[in-house]
Scaffold this motif. Structure first.
Motif, PDB file in Angstrom:
ATOM      1  N   GLY A   8       0.827  -1.212   0.000  1.00  0.00           N
ATOM      2  CA  GLY A   8       0.000   0.000   0.000  1.00  0.00           C
ATOM      3  C   GLY A   8       0.858   1.257   0.000  1.00  0.00           C
ATOM      4  O   GLY A   8       0.587   2.222  -0.722  1.00  0.00           O
ATOM      5  N   ALA A   9       1.909   1.233   0.807  1.00  0.00           N
ATOM      6  CA  ALA A   9       2.817   2.381   0.836  1.00  0.00           C
ATOM      7  C   ALA A   9       3.531   2.535  -0.496  1.00  0.00           C
ATOM      8  O   ALA A   9       3.745   3.658  -0.980  1.00  0.00           O
ATOM      9  CB  ALA A   9       3.823   2.213   1.965  1.00  0.00           C
ATOM     10  N   GLN A  10       3.900   1.402  -1.103  1.00  0.00           N
ATOM     11  CA  GLN A  10       4.577   1.444  -2.413  1.00  0.00           C
ATOM     12  C   GLN A  10       3.661   2.037  -3.477  1.00  0.00           C
ATOM     13  O   GLN A  10       4.089   2.820  -4.303  1.00  0.00           O
ATOM     14  CB  GLN A  10       5.009   0.019  -2.809  1.00  0.00           C
ATOM     15  CG  GLN A  10       5.860  -0.040  -4.054  1.00  0.00           C
ATOM     16  CD  GLN A  10       7.205   0.647  -3.891  1.00  0.00           C
ATOM     17  OE1 GLN A  10       7.772   0.675  -2.813  1.00  0.00           O
ATOM     18  NE2 GLN A  10       7.685   1.235  -4.963  1.00  0.00           N
ATOM     19  N   GLU A  11       2.364   1.672  -3.419  1.00  0.00           N
ATOM     20  CA  GLU A  11       1.400   2.232  -4.371  1.00  0.00           C
ATOM     21  C   GLU A  11       1.261   3.742  -4.183  1.00  0.00           C
ATOM     22  O   GLU A  11       1.192   4.509  -5.138  1.00  0.00           O
ATOM     23  CB  GLU A  11       0.046   1.549  -4.206  1.00  0.00           C
ATOM     24  CG  GLU A  11       0.007   0.144  -4.745  1.00  0.00           C
ATOM     25  CD  GLU A  11      -1.346  -0.507  -4.531  1.00  0.00           C
ATOM     26  OE1 GLU A  11      -2.340   0.221  -4.303  1.00  0.00           O
ATOM     27  OE2 GLU A  11      -1.398  -1.742  -4.585  1.00  0.00           O
ATOM     28  N   VAL A  12       1.218   4.189  -2.937  1.00  0.00           N
ATOM     29  CA  VAL A  12       1.113   5.625  -2.644  1.00  0.00           C
ATOM     30  C   VAL A  12       2.351   6.363  -3.157  1.00  0.00           C
ATOM     31  O   VAL A  12       2.266   7.421  -3.776  1.00  0.00           O
ATOM     32  CB  VAL A  12       0.911   5.860  -1.133  1.00  0.00           C
ATOM     33  CG1 VAL A  12       1.050   7.339  -0.787  1.00  0.00           C
ATOM     34  CG2 VAL A  12      -0.430   5.335  -0.694  1.00  0.00           C
ATOM     35  N   VAL A  13       3.537   5.766  -2.933  1.00  0.00           N
ATOM     36  CA  VAL A  13       4.782   6.377  -3.399  1.00  0.00           C
ATOM     37  C   VAL A  13       4.797   6.439  -4.917  1.00  0.00           C
ATOM     38  O   VAL A  13       5.158   7.464  -5.513  1.00  0.00           O
ATOM     39  CB  VAL A  13       6.002   5.601  -2.850  1.00  0.00           C
ATOM     40  CG1 VAL A  13       7.276   6.037  -3.553  1.00  0.00           C
ATOM     41  CG2 VAL A  13       6.116   5.797  -1.360  1.00  0.00           C
ATOM     42  N   ASN A  14       4.391   5.359  -5.570  1.00  0.00           N
ATOM     43  CA  ASN A  14       4.362   5.341  -7.043  1.00  0.00           C
ATOM     44  C   ASN A  14       3.394   6.389  -7.582  1.00  0.00           C
ATOM     45  O   ASN A  14       3.696   7.086  -8.556  1.00  0.00           O
ATOM     46  CB  ASN A  14       3.980   3.945  -7.548  1.00  0.00           C
ATOM     47  CG  ASN A  14       5.094   2.940  -7.362  1.00  0.00           C
ATOM     48  OD1 ASN A  14       6.252   3.303  -7.188  1.00  0.00           O
ATOM     49  ND2 ASN A  14       4.746   1.655  -7.378  1.00  0.00           N
ATOM     50  N   ALA A  15       2.236   6.527  -6.960  1.00  0.00           N
ATOM     51  CA  ALA A  15       1.265   7.535  -7.387  1.00  0.00           C
ATOM     52  C   ALA A  15       1.826   8.939  -7.186  1.00  0.00           C
ATOM     53  O   ALA A  15       1.667   9.821  -8.040  1.00  0.00           O
ATOM     54  CB  ALA A  15      -0.042   7.371  -6.629  1.00  0.00           C
ATOM     55  N   ALA A  16       2.513   9.149  -6.062  1.00  0.00           N
ATOM     56  CA  ALA A  16       3.104  10.465  -5.793  1.00  0.00           C
ATOM     57  C   ALA A  16       4.200  10.780  -6.797  1.00  0.00           C
ATOM     58  O   ALA A  16       4.311  11.916  -7.289  1.00  0.00           O
ATOM     59  CB  ALA A  16       3.651  10.512  -4.372  1.00  0.00           C
ATOM     60  N   VAL A  17       5.007   9.766  -7.137  1.00  0.00           N
ATOM     61  CA  VAL A  17       6.074   9.967  -8.124  1.00  0.00           C
ATOM     62  C   VAL A  17       5.468  10.297  -9.482  1.00  0.00           C
ATOM     63  O   VAL A  17       5.940  11.191 -10.191  1.00  0.00           O
ATOM     64  CB  VAL A  17       6.996   8.723  -8.184  1.00  0.00           C
ATOM     65  CG1 VAL A  17       7.902   8.783  -9.406  1.00  0.00           C
ATOM     66  CG2 VAL A  17       7.809   8.611  -6.914  1.00  0.00           C
ATOM     67  N   GLU A  18       4.389   9.592  -9.851  1.00  0.00           N
ATOM     68  CA  GLU A  18       3.714   9.852 -11.130  1.00  0.00           C
ATOM     69  C   GLU A  18       3.172  11.277 -11.169  1.00  0.00           C
ATOM     70  O   GLU A  18       3.336  11.997 -12.160  1.00  0.00           O
ATOM     71  CB  GLU A  18       2.586   8.838 -11.324  1.00  0.00           C
ATOM     72  CG  GLU A  18       1.860   8.970 -12.632  1.00  0.00           C
ATOM     73  CD  GLU A  18       2.716   8.601 -13.842  1.00  0.00           C
ATOM     74  OE1 GLU A  18       2.474   9.195 -14.910  1.00  0.00           O
ATOM     75  OE2 GLU A  18       3.613   7.756 -13.711  1.00  0.00           O
ATOM     76  N   GLU A  19       2.526  11.720 -10.095  1.00  0.00           N
ATOM     77  CA  GLU A  19       2.004  13.092 -10.016  1.00  0.00           C
ATOM     78  C   GLU A  19       3.141  14.117 -10.092  1.00  0.00           C
ATOM     79  O   GLU A  19       3.025  15.138 -10.762  1.00  0.00           O
ATOM     80  CB  GLU A  19       1.204  13.294  -8.729  1.00  0.00           C
ATOM     81  CG  GLU A  19      -0.119  12.599  -8.708  1.00  0.00           C
ATOM     82  CD  GLU A  19      -1.092  13.176  -9.713  1.00  0.00           C
ATOM     83  OE1 GLU A  19      -1.115  14.411  -9.899  1.00  0.00           O
ATOM     84  OE2 GLU A  19      -1.830  12.388 -10.319  1.00  0.00           O
ATOM     85  N   ALA A  20       4.238  13.823  -9.418  1.00  0.00           N
ATOM     86  CA  ALA A  20       5.386  14.740  -9.447  1.00  0.00           C
ATOM     87  C   ALA A  20       5.969  14.842 -10.845  1.00  0.00           C
ATOM     88  O   ALA A  20       6.361  15.925 -11.287  1.00  0.00           O
ATOM     89  CB  ALA A  20       6.454  14.278  -8.457  1.00  0.00           C
TER      90      ALA A  20
END
Length: 135
Positions: A8-20
């Protein structure tokens, strides 16, 4: 449960990286547009030394006089206009003299054109330049 939390944390990090990454692309495009605009309208911002001088002048006057910023801006504006007033008067005088010389300049140009086209006079250019210098 620990693996699910890590995933779940990895998914959040990946989504944040994509948004960035998307935000960086938008900011990059805007920076390019801004740079192109600034180059078209007066050069790169790093070469706008006049703005830096104006800022330094305002800061110095503010520190020396202790006036509030509105008073500093007003004081610098009045002093600048007072210093530039003689230049403005001179520019108006030159413009008036140039306006008076326009008919003479047009007459010389007309005589040159006639001498060149009608008479094919080789000395017309020299006479034109001599008369222009006198005006």
């Amino acid at each position: 449960a620990g693996d699910a939390a890590v995933e779940g944390a990895q998914e959040v990090v990946n989504a944040a990286v994509e948004e960035a990454m998307q935000a960086a692309a938008v900011v990059g495009e805007q920076a390019v547009r801004s740079t192109m605009w600034s180059r078209f309208y007066g050069g790169d911002p790093e070469f706008w030394v006049n703005i830096a001088y104006a800022q330094q002048l305002l800061t110095s006057v503010n520190e020396m006089t202790g006036l509030p910023w509105w008073g500093t801006i007003m004081t610098v504006t009045i002093c600048t206009r007072a210093l530039l007033f003689p230049v403005f008067v001179y520019q108006q005088q030159v413009a008036g003299r140039l306006q008076q010389a326009v008919p003479l300049l047009q007459e010389v140009e007309h005589e040159y054109a006639v001498a060149l086209k009608v008479y094919n006079d080789p000395g017309a250019l020299k006479r034109r330049n001599t008369r222009m210098k006198k005006i």
